[in-house]
Design an enzyme around this catalytic site. Structure first.
Site, short mmCIF file in Angstrom:
data_model
loop_
_atom_site.label_atom_id
_atom_site.label_comp_id
_atom_site.label_asym_id
_atom_site.label_seq_id
_atom_site.Cartn_x
_atom_site.Cartn_y
_atom_site.Cartn_z
N VAL A 1 45.55 13.61 5.89
CA VAL A 1 44.84 14.47 5.19
C VAL A 1 45.31 15.23 4.00
O VAL A 1 46.67 15.40 4.07
CB VAL A 1 44.44 15.75 6.33
CG1 VAL A 1 45.52 16.27 6.93
CG2 VAL A 1 43.29 16.48 5.91
N ARG B 1 49.51 16.26 9.39
CA ARG B 1 49.87 15.33 8.68
C ARG B 1 48.61 14.28 8.51
O ARG B 1 48.61 13.78 7.69
CB ARG B 1 51.15 14.84 8.71
CG ARG B 1 52.19 15.75 8.20
CD ARG B 1 53.63 15.06 8.20
NE ARG B 1 54.58 15.87 7.98
CZ ARG B 1 55.05 15.92 6.59
NH1 ARG B 1 54.56 15.20 5.86
NH2 ARG B 1 56.16 16.78 6.38
N GLU B 2 47.99 14.35 9.84
CA GLU B 2 47.28 13.04 9.97
C GLU B 2 45.68 13.59 9.74
O GLU B 2 45.10 13.16 8.55
CB GLU B 2 47.33 12.33 11.35
CG GLU B 2 48.70 11.72 11.21
CD GLU B 2 49.09 10.74 12.57
OE1 GLU B 2 48.19 10.44 13.16
OE2 GLU B 2 50.53 10.89 12.99
N LEU B 3 45.12 14.23 10.73
CA LEU B 3 43.71 14.55 10.31
C LEU B 3 43.65 16.01 10.23
O LEU B 3 42.65 16.89 9.73
CB LEU B 3 42.89 14.08 11.64
CG LEU B 3 42.65 12.57 11.50
CD1 LEU B 3 42.18 11.99 12.85
CD2 LEU B 3 42.23 11.96 10.23
#
Lengths: 616, 337
Positions: free
Chosen positions: B101, B143-145
């Site tokens: 993201v 850091r991902e979603l």
């Protein structure tokens, strides 16, 4: 306000009692054993899984299992079943169960991580154990190759290199022994040999051999290290008290189940006690209701008695009322009768006066007639009598007597007494005739000589009524427009009373000089209609609605009873007819009576009553 | 009562369906016309299970697939699951580190989504016990979603067709965090990639050529098989990276991600311990290892020999092993040499 509060309090109290009952029932609901069975089943299964797991770990250790898939399958089982188990434990809502479940989870996690570690070590151990014989063989080959090909090494070194190979082989043997039967002594020997291998003056050896030795040492050390820790891990795995924890959790569940059963039993007792209390309360309430019902019943009986008394009073009052009404009707009749009698007396008075006057005159004349008869009789005697003593005197007496009779009779003739007497007698007879006519009318009017209910010609009734009321109507212009009306079945005397009343009223409403009373009869569909119209002063609208009310009158006190029209209406209604009135102030009034051909049978009693009233 | 006709209907349909499948299989595959194959026994590697044997709900798989492509899962509506797990890139993204993201660089190399249902744990450090939990962690990872369920549910609940699909697939739960997780997990479990090697294991002796067969033998002989074993050729255990030779000392600049399982357990022994990755589709998922520092399969094999096996192998042997590894790619994925 107070009753509302009390009612509210009662409702709240009953609701409270019911709520407590429901709560108790809820508390005594049978325990769901499926949960316990489910948990027991899962725990049994978990034990099975754990046993299989242990077996698979051993199989992996000794190499029967070619991979670690079997060792990881318990994770899948746990992933699928553990949440349900933990949920059941949390649902039990008991710290001991939660604690036991958490303990079980902890040991399971412990075992999982131990197995993870076992896999790591086992893989490395297997590889190194597999590789070491190869590596030592390679070393041997390399040493042979080196000693054969490379002469630069020198004899001393060759010996050492050979020794190196021997040491490596020895180490391998010991290591494999150690692997089969871990023993501190063997381990120490292996360690010593490894030290020797590592210490070998390697720099003088060919690089290939140096690295091969390093590799062997590396792997051997790996075996030592991994073997030791694998044994430790396996021992730890063996000691993980999963079975114990499972049993503890099962025991906790069962204990809690037993406790719940006991508690339920207690609640059940409480429910029974509470129900008994409620029943008692209900019984009290019923007794109270019964009591109040009884007192209500008594009150009811009392009330009924009261009502009966009142009813009796009322019917007595009604009877009185009826009686007095009848008396009133009677007095009205008497009043009408009185009026009528006055009229009739007046009517009779006139002819009576002729008769009386004539008779008085006749009475007065009777002296002269008496004298004449006496003197004539004396003359007859003188004429027929033989003279006894004195002829002359007899003669004289005869002549005198004759002269007296002659004088008397000539006076009779002269005064025309006989004619007068005849006239007087004629007058008297006429007067008597008139009187007898009036009596006849009276009889016609009252129909006393006829049946109470009879076929009646209303036009005749009008004629006889007018005759009866001649005293009243003689000063009014009476216009009769009598149509060809059918005979009706009625009480003639009552219909005459109606007619007399209406005509009487009409005459009274008009003045002597201008009064015109019009009487109309005409046939109608049901029977006939009688109209009595006058051109009198009329009835004011506010009186119009009251004229049929009993005791309503506009006449002076003593002149009318106020019952006339009321009785008229009643008679007409009893005959099944109706009476209407139209009136315009200053123009006149018209009463219309509609009568059916046949009067209603059911009103015969009423008619009788009226008749009785009329004749009583 | 009322499920009976539905159930019987399905039971009625299935034989017809599978019969048709069998028919097409016979027509398409000349192999099937030869001798009936006997699966190999006693091998440390096992063939993939069939999708049918997993008994997954087709509705949930379909729903999971839809969610897998849904960028609403990311805070800035930029990133979906598929962003880092492209089905055309071996179930990963081909990057050293993934981009999450707000274009943030991730800390670790994205593992393949394929066959991930067969892994005993999820993530390189095994911090998730299940795919459902893995979904939860990825959704929340900053850091991902960088999402949370509350916001996501608020967002998704406005999507009538999605809600309807959830109500069909999950009549009791409807749209919820748990059903989203399960749908995505169901979809991932369905992503199986049968390979030529599976056919070999199932008895098709001609599925592999001689080099590949040799490579398989070497794979076993050299001890690669010690860790890369089982149905997923890995994915069922942890191992320290650098057992025979320190990998990180040589590489330098150690990051938190390099500590591996230590981040989960905080135990010294778990430092640099990682889940042994599955080697299925390994040829399609370069770059390699958790740090993505190795670009080619050959180099990766070298790294493994040096640090894990602690031994050397000839170039020929390594080439054979690489050839064998290539046979592990799913046939439906258009395996490249």
């Amino acid at each position: 306000m107070k009753p509302i509060l009390r009612r509210l309090l009662g409702v709240v109290l009953s609701l409270g009692l019911i709520a407590i009952l429901l709560a108790l029932v809820q508390k005594t609901r049978s325990i769901d054993t499926t949960l316990l069975q489910q948990v027991n089943g899962q725990l049994r299964e978990l034990k099975q899984v754990d046993a299989t797991w242990n077996l698979d770990i051993l199989r992996s250790k000794i190499g029967i299992n070619k991979n670690y898939d079997q060792v990881t399958t318990p994770l899948q089982w746990l992933q699928k079943n553990q949440p349900a188990l933990m949920k059941a434990a949390n649902q039990a809502n008991e710290s001991a169960i939660k604690q036991a479940a958490d303990d079980l989870k902890t040991v399971i996690n412990e075992k999982i991580s131990l197995v993870d570690r076992f896999k790591m070590q086992n893989a490395l151990l297997k590889n190194s154990l597999r590789f070491l014989p190869t590596a030592v063989g390679q070393l041997r080959d390399q040493i042979v190759a080196v000693t054969l090909s490379d002469t630069s090494i020198g004899i001393n070194n060759t010996e050492q290199i050979s020794k190196l190979e021997v040491t490596a082989s020895e180490m391998l043997t010991e290591l494999l022994k150690y692997n089969l039967a871990p023993d501190e002594a063997i381990k120490a020997r292996v360690a010593g040999l490894l030290e020797k291998l590592a210490e070998a003056p390697s720099s003088t050896y060919p690089e290939q051999i140096q690295s091969q030795v390093r590799m062997i040492v590396n792997h051997a050390q790996t075996v030592l290290k991994q073997k030791e820790s694998e044994d430790q891990v396996l021992a730890s795995i063996d000691q993980v008290p999963i079975t114990v924890r499972i049993d503890q959790l099962a025991t906790q569940f069962e204990r809690s189940f037993d406790l719940a059963l006991q508690e339920k039993e207690q609640w059940r007792m409480a429910l029974i006690a509470y129900s008994a209390g409620l029943l008692l309360l209900l019984a009290f309430a019923m007794i109270a209701v019964w009591r109040s019902y009884r007192s209500l019943d008594q009150a009811n009986a009392f009330l009924e008695q009261r009502v009966e008394e009142r009813t009796r009073d009322l019917s007595t009052a009604l009877a009185h009322l009826r009686e007095s009404q009848l008396q009133l009707i009677q007095s009205e009749k008497m009043a009408s009768l009185g009026q009528m009698v006055a009229g009739i007396a007046h009517e009779i008075n006139t002819p009576l006066a002729y008769v009386k006057g004539g008779l008085e005159i006749l009475n007065a004349r009777m002296g002269d007639v008496d004298t004449l008869v006496t003197e004539t009789s004396r003359l007859m005697n003188l004429m027929t009598q033989e003279p006894q003593e004195d002829e002359a005197k007899h003669e004289q007496q005869l002549a005198d007597q004759f002269a007296t009779v002659q004088e008397l009779s000539s006076a009779f003739v002269e005064t025309e007494t006989v004619g007068e007497v005849k006239g007087l007698l004629g007058d008297g007879l006429y007067g008597i005739g008139q009187i007898s006519e009036i009596v006849g009318n009276l009889k016609d009017f009252s129909r006393l000589d006829r049946a109470r209910v009879a076929e009646f010609n209303v036009n005749e009734g009008i004629a006889s009524t007018l005759k009866i009321a001649r005293n009243l109507v003689k000063h009014r212009r009476i216009e009769q427009q009598l149509g060809e009306v059918p005979l009706i079945r009625c009480s003639p005397s009552q219909i005459n009373q109606v007619l007399l009343n209406l005509i009487n009223n009409a005459c009274q409403a008009t003045t002597e000089e201008t009064g015109v009373v019009t009487i109309v009869t005409r046939p109608t569909e049901q029977g006939l209609a009688i109209e009595v119209r006058d051109n009198g002063h009329g009835i004011s609208p506010e009186h119009l609605s009251k004229i049929f009310d009993p005791f309503f009158t506009t006449k002076k006190v003593g002149e009318g009873t106020g019952l006339g029209l009321s009785i008229v209406q009643r008679i007409v209604n009893e005959h099944g007819g109706d009476i209407q009135v139209d009136s315009v102030l200053g123009v006149g009034t018209c009463f219309t009576v509609n009568l059916p051909r046949e009067y209603q049978a059911q009103s015969e009693n009423g008619l009788n009553e009226l008749n009785q009233g009329g004749t009583a | 009562m009322f499920t009976l006709p539905i159930g019987s209907g399905v039971r009625l349909c299935l034989p017809i369906f599978s019969a048709r499948l069998l028919l097409t299989a016979f027509i398409l595959s000349p192999m099937s016309l030869t001798v009936v194959a006997e699966p190999l026994v006693g091998e440390p590697l096992s063939p993939l299970p069939t999708l049918e044997s997993l008994q997954l709900d087709p509705n949930k798989i379909k729903l999971g697939e839809r969610l897998f492509h849904d960028t609403r899962f990311s805070r800035d509506n930029s990133t979906a699951c598929v962003s880092c797990h492209s089905l055309s890139k071996g179930g990963a993204d081909g990057r050293k580190n993934s981009i999450g993201v707000r274009q943030q660089m991730g800390v670790i190399n994205a593992p393949t989504i394929f066959n991930s249902g067969l892994n005993f744990r999820q993530f390189w450090d095994g911090r998730s016990d299940s795919l459902e939990d893995q979904v939860d962690k990825v959704v929340h990872d900053a850091r991902e979603l960088d999402m949370n369920w509350e916001d996501l549910l608020k967002l998704l609940s406005t999507d009538a067709s999605l809600v309807a699909e959830f109500n069909t697939a999950y009549p009791q739960e409807g749209l919820q965090a748990s059903s989203i997780q399960n749908a995505l997990a169901s979809y991932q479990r369905s992503l199986l990639t049968p390979s030529r090697f599976d056919r070999y294991l199932l008895g098709d002796s001609k599925a592999l050529d001689q080099d590949e067969l040799k490579g398989y033998q070497l794979f076993k002989d050299y001890g690669c098989i010690a860790c890369h074993q089982g149905v997923n050729i890995g994915g069922n255990m942890f191992q320290k990276f650098g057992v025979m030779d320190d990998y990180f000392a040589k590489r330098g600049s150690i990051s938190a991600a390099d500590l591996g399982r230590f981040n989960v357990t905080q135990q010294e022994a778990d430092k640099h311990v990682f889940k042994v990755p599955s080697l299925r589709n390994v040829a399609l998922t370069a770059p390699y290892f958790h740090d993505g520092m190795t670009d080619t399969l050959e180099d990766a094999v070298d790294v493994m020999f040096r640090h894990q096996l602690g031994r050397t192998a000839s170039e020929v042997d390594k080439r054979m092993i690489v050839k064998f590894l290539n046979s592990l790619s799913g046939e439906a994925l258009g395996a490249k040499p």
